[in-house]
Design an enzyme around this catalytic site. Structure first.
Site, PDB file in Angstrom:
ATOM      1  N   ASP A 272      74.769 -23.353  90.041  1.00 49.29           N
ATOM      2  CA  ASP A 272      74.680 -24.030  91.414  1.00 49.29           C
ATOM      3  C   ASP A 272      74.479 -25.395  91.191  1.00 49.29           C
ATOM      4  OD1 ASP A 272      73.804 -24.143  94.081  1.00 49.29           O
ATOM      5  OD2 ASP A 272      71.527 -24.442  93.191  1.00 49.29           O
TER       6      ASP A 272
ATOM      7  N   ASP B  86      73.485 -27.869  94.172  1.00 45.12           N
ATOM      8  CA  ASP B  86      72.230 -28.915  94.742  1.00 45.12           C
ATOM      9  C   ASP B  86      71.018 -28.451  94.019  1.00 45.12           C
ATOM     10  OD1 ASP B  86      73.926 -30.253  96.407  1.00 45.12           O
ATOM     11  OD2 ASP B  86      73.676 -28.615  97.908  1.00 45.12           O
TER      12      ASP B  86
ATOM     13  N   ASP C  22      68.511 -22.855  92.026  1.00 46.83           N
ATOM     14  CA  ASP C  22      67.093 -23.170  92.289  1.00 46.83           C
ATOM     15  C   ASP C  22      66.723 -22.211  93.510  1.00 46.83           C
ATOM     16  OD1 ASP C  22      69.149 -24.820  93.837  1.00 46.83           O
ATOM     17  OD2 ASP C  22      67.006 -25.699  94.712  1.00 46.83           O
TER      18      ASP C  22
HETATM   19  O1  U2P Z   1      72.606 -25.083 103.171  1.00 45.88           O
HETATM   20  C1  U2P Z   1      73.737 -25.047 102.396  1.00 45.88           C
HETATM   21  C2  U2P Z   1      73.576 -25.480 101.075  1.00 45.88           C
HETATM   22  O2  U2P Z   1      72.937 -26.870 100.968  1.00 45.88           O
HETATM   23  C3  U2P Z   1      71.950 -27.066  99.935  1.00 45.88           C
HETATM   24  N1  U2P Z   1      70.544 -27.286 100.606  1.00 45.88           N
HETATM   25  C4  U2P Z   1      70.581 -27.227 101.899  1.00 45.88           C
HETATM   26  C5  U2P Z   1      69.338 -27.586 102.454  1.00 45.88           C
HETATM   27  C6  U2P Z   1      68.019 -27.828 102.059  1.00 45.88           C
HETATM   28  O3  U2P Z   1      66.905 -28.104 102.405  1.00 45.88           O
HETATM   29  N2  U2P Z   1      68.233 -27.664 100.528  1.00 45.88           N
HETATM   30  C7  U2P Z   1      69.478 -27.665  99.829  1.00 45.88           C
HETATM   31  O4  U2P Z   1      69.439 -27.520  98.864  1.00 45.88           O
HETATM   32  C8  U2P Z   1      72.018 -25.760  99.063  1.00 45.88           C
HETATM   33  O5  U2P Z   1      73.228 -25.972  98.387  1.00 45.88           O
HETATM   34  P1  U2P Z   1      73.330 -25.357  96.854  1.00 45.88           P
HETATM   35  O6  U2P Z   1      72.097 -25.170  96.067  1.00 45.88           O
HETATM   36  O7  U2P Z   1      74.054 -23.911  97.063  1.00 45.88           O
HETATM   37  O8  U2P Z   1      74.415 -26.137  96.099  1.00 45.88           O
HETATM   38  C9  U2P Z   1      72.437 -24.917 100.384  1.00 45.88           C
HETATM   39  O9  U2P Z   1      72.505 -23.480  99.763  1.00 45.88           O
HETATM   40 MG    MG Z   2      70.470 -25.118  94.922  1.00 44.16          MG
END
Ligand code: U2P
Ligand code: MG
Length: 255
Positions: free
Chosen positions: A63, A65, A198
């Site tokens: 992943d 973020d 996460d």
């Molecule tokens: O909402 C789409 C993606 O943005 C990240 N996100 C968004 C809001 C939040 O409060 N926290 C957050 O992490 C996530 O991205 P990813 O972890 O998939 O890379 C969420 O899925």
């Molecule tokens: Mg994430």
């Protein structure tokens, strides 16, 4: 007959059938997948031993973020700069995946403020790295018989986010990794052996009564999920203590 095991057996059967029939490039089914057959024809896979080796390749999904890029820290910095008089949640008080939900509980008008921060131009481009993540990702990429991909979800307000995720990957990991970036709203549709993410609950089309995703979900510890019950799943707490190496080797034993 033990009927308690029936749903599990049925879902495993569906998984095998699904992989064998649908997934080009997968080496999970009982039979060689389309790409393995094609590779044999073109001479890329010559014999049974090459085929077995291809079957044992570990496919890792990372992943973005809060696994590679520090969304939460950057959010808090930008939010406090933009709204210095508004209430905020310290990292140690974060609870629950969605930032906007926790802020909304403090006051309904904070939800729009929260969204305005991560929907702004350059938010995703400027995310700092999670300590040790880039080094670990590069090492995973060099491991023998391992394929690694980044699997991330875009915001619905995708205007800046999608482009900037590509830019971030190119800047921090290099152009080679742009080819490894999978941006999808439904991670359950992606094939892999392990997804390090996460988000404690990952939902999608494949998680329903008769089917389970191909990957095992390892929960990467973040400020928002430290107290969350992850229902027996494994955690990875950081990229810096080296424990990810044992984790991947362990998962490889079970593929
Ligand atoms: O909402 C789409 C993606 O943005 C990240 N996100 C968004 C809001 C939040 O409060 N926290 C957050 O992490 C996530 O991205 P990813 O972890 O998939 O890379 C969420 O899925
Ligand atoms: Mg994430």
């Amino acid at each position: 007959m033990n009927f308690g095991r029936a749903p599990c057996i049925i879902s495993r059967t569906f998984r095998l059938l699904g992989n064998a029939q649908l997934v080009s490039g997968s080496t999970w089914g009982r039979f060689p997948s389309t790409s393995v057959i094609m590779a044999r024809r073109t001479g890329k896979i010559r014999g049974y031993s090459d085929f077995c080796r291809e079957r044992n390749r570990l496919r890792v999904l990372l992943d973005m973020d809060m696994v590679l890029a520090d969304f939460e820290e950057h959010f808090l910095t930008k939010y406090r700069e933009t709204y210095p008089d508004a209430p905020y949640v310290k990292a140690e008080d974060r609870d629950g995946f969605w930032l906007r939900d926790q802020y909304e509980k403090i006051s309904p008008n904070l939800k729009d403020k929260v969204q305005s921060i991560y929907e702004a131009e350059f938010f995703f481009r400027d995310l700092p790295e999670i300590p040790g993540a880039i080094e670990a990702a590069q090492e995973i990429n060099k491991m023998e018989d391992v394929d690694v991909f980044i699997c991330t979800s875009p915001l619905v307000q995708y205007k800046y986010c999608v482009k900037e995720k590509f830019e971030w990957v190119e800047q921090h990991l290099g152009m080679e990794w742009v080819e490894k970036l999978i941006i999808t709203r439904d991670k359950t549709m992606v094939q892999g052996h392990v997804l390090i993410d996460d988000k404690p609950k990952i939902k999608g089309k494949v998680i329903c009564c008769l089917s389970i995703p191909s990957w095992k979900h390892v929960v990467f510890t973040a400020c928002h999920n430290r107290r969350t019950n992850i229902h027996g799943r494994r955690r990875l707490d950081n990229w810096t203590d080296g424990s990810w190496r044992n984790l991947l080797e362990d998962i490889r034993k079970h593929i």
